[in-house]
Design an enzyme around this catalytic site. Structure first.
Site, PDB file in Angstrom:
ATOM      1  N   TYR A  52      29.532  33.475  45.237  1.00  0.00           N
ATOM      2  CA  TYR A  52      30.116  33.012  43.982  1.00  0.00           C
ATOM      3  C   TYR A  52      29.852  31.525  43.729  1.00  0.00           C
ATOM      4  CZ  TYR A  52      32.666  37.313  42.802  1.00  0.00           C
ATOM      5  OH  TYR A  52      33.006  38.592  42.413  1.00  0.00           O
ATOM      6  N   THR A  94      36.280  41.093  31.939  1.00  0.00           N
ATOM      7  CA  THR A  94      36.816  40.491  33.162  1.00  0.00           C
ATOM      8  C   THR A  94      38.337  40.682  33.251  1.00  0.00           C
ATOM      9  OG1 THR A  94      35.092  38.807  32.962  1.00  0.00           O
ATOM     10  CG2 THR A  94      36.886  38.360  34.520  1.00  0.00           C
ATOM     11  N   ARG A 105      37.887  48.687  34.628  1.00  0.00           N
ATOM     12  CA  ARG A 105      38.877  47.606  34.752  1.00  0.00           C
ATOM     13  C   ARG A 105      40.133  47.894  33.932  1.00  0.00           C
ATOM     14  NH1 ARG A 105      34.602  42.529  34.712  1.00  0.00           N
ATOM     15  NH2 ARG A 105      34.478  42.238  36.974  1.00  0.00           N
ATOM     16  N   ASN A 115      40.216  42.884  39.960  1.00  0.00           N
ATOM     17  CA  ASN A 115      39.722  43.752  38.880  1.00  0.00           C
ATOM     18  C   ASN A 115      38.723  44.803  39.375  1.00  0.00           C
ATOM     19  OD1 ASN A 115      37.638  42.004  39.327  1.00  0.00           O
ATOM     20  ND2 ASN A 115      37.582  41.141  37.277  1.00  0.00           N
ATOM     21  N   HIS A 118      32.647  44.444  40.584  1.00  0.00           N
ATOM     22  CA  HIS A 118      31.770  43.341  40.175  1.00  0.00           C
ATOM     23  C   HIS A 118      30.480  43.921  39.635  1.00  0.00           C
ATOM     24  CE1 HIS A 118      29.337  39.648  40.371  1.00  0.00           C
ATOM     25  NE2 HIS A 118      28.378  40.454  40.806  1.00  0.00           N
TER      26      HIS A 118
HETATM   27  O1  CDP Z   1      33.277  39.485  37.093  1.00  0.00           O
HETATM   28  P1  CDP Z   1      32.899  38.950  35.736  1.00  0.00           P
HETATM   29  O2  CDP Z   1      31.427  38.631  35.620  1.00  0.00           O
HETATM   30  O3  CDP Z   1      33.412  39.815  34.631  1.00  0.00           O
HETATM   31  O4  CDP Z   1      33.702  37.571  35.557  1.00  0.00           O
HETATM   32  P2  CDP Z   1      33.337  36.073  36.028  1.00  0.00           P
HETATM   33  O5  CDP Z   1      33.707  35.160  34.924  1.00  0.00           O
HETATM   34  O6  CDP Z   1      31.935  36.005  36.537  1.00  0.00           O
HETATM   35  O7  CDP Z   1      34.349  35.795  37.209  1.00  0.00           O
HETATM   36  C1  CDP Z   1      34.122  36.337  38.504  1.00  0.00           C
HETATM   37  C2  CDP Z   1      35.423  36.893  39.026  1.00  0.00           C
HETATM   38  O8  CDP Z   1      36.357  35.820  39.189  1.00  0.00           O
HETATM   39  C3  CDP Z   1      36.157  37.871  38.097  1.00  0.00           C
HETATM   40  O9  CDP Z   1      35.660  39.189  38.160  1.00  0.00           O
HETATM   41  C4  CDP Z   1      37.577  37.755  38.607  1.00  0.00           C
HETATM   42  O10 CDP Z   1      37.741  38.522  39.819  1.00  0.00           O
HETATM   43  C5  CDP Z   1      37.683  36.275  38.950  1.00  0.00           C
HETATM   44  N1  CDP Z   1      38.275  35.458  37.865  1.00  0.00           N
HETATM   45  C6  CDP Z   1      39.583  35.011  37.999  1.00  0.00           C
HETATM   46  O11 CDP Z   1      40.239  35.292  39.005  1.00  0.00           O
HETATM   47  N2  CDP Z   1      40.145  34.237  37.004  1.00  0.00           N
HETATM   48  C7  CDP Z   1      39.446  33.902  35.914  1.00  0.00           C
HETATM   49  N3  CDP Z   1      40.009  33.156  34.959  1.00  0.00           N
HETATM   50  C8  CDP Z   1      38.119  34.345  35.772  1.00  0.00           C
HETATM   51  C9  CDP Z   1      37.559  35.122  36.759  1.00  0.00           C
HETATM   52 MG    MG Z   2      30.281  37.225  36.617  1.00  0.00          MG
END
Ligand code: CDP
Ligand code: MG
Length: 141
Positions: A52, A94, A105, A115, A118
């Site tokens: 990440y 997300t 989700r 969620n 990934h």
């Molecule tokens: O997984 P996705 O690509 O939809 O979202 P991301 O913006 O790439 O963020 C990665 C992961 O971080 C998310 O799937 C959530 O598990 C976490 N996350 C979070 O805990 N709080 C946020 N405000 C945004 C993301």
């Molecule tokens: Mg992402």
């Protein structure tokens, strides 16, 4: 135009501990995505941070990498036409409260962080993410 693509999918530690591996795989196969690689890994904190890296410095980074290293996760490579976007659609937004009806989700996430799944968001991130967990010998063709 349709393009044959590959993407990285993960059943996150919350999905594994809640017994949702089968549910996720059923939906992947039901969507005509081909699973061409699969393994289970319990990431270290450092491995989760590396995965990440794009989110390093964001307010949720510490908690996210703790969560992702809290238990085993299932990593998969999916293959199919436009699979990157189509799998993102199957996952849902997300934040599960913003995710469309019927998405993984929306139906199973309990939290913005926890969620369940990934998915890579673009060809470049997919390439990085697939090679983070798999070498060529582990991918069937
Ligand atoms: O997984 P996705 O690509 O939809 O979202 P991301 O913006 O790439 O963020 C990665 C992961 O971080 C998310 O799937 C959530 O598990 C976490 N996350 C979070 O805990 N709080 C946020 N405000 C945004 C993301
Ligand atoms: Mg992402």
């Amino acid at each position: 135009m349709t393009i044959m693509e590959r993407t990285l999918a993960i059943v996150k530690p919350d999905g594994v501990s809640r017994g949702l591996i089968g549910e996720v795989i059923k939906r992947l196969e039901g969507s005509d995505f081909k699973i061409v690689a699969i393994k289970m890994l319990h990431l270290t904190k450092k491995q989760a941070e590396g995965f990440y890296d794009v989110h390093k410095g964001k307010p949720f980074f510490e908690s996210l990498t703790d969560f992702m290293s809290s238990g085993p996760a299932v990593m998969m490579i999916l293959e199919g036409e436009n699979v990157i976007a189509r799998y993102r659609e199957l996952m849902g937004a997300t934040h599960y409260k913003e995710a469309a009806e019927g998405t993984i989700r929306r139906e199973f996430a309990t939290d913005i962080e926890k969620n369940v799944v990934h998915g890579s968001d673009a060809p470049e991130t997919a390439a990085f993410e697939m090679t983070y967990y798999f070498n060529n010998l582990e991918i069937v063709s």
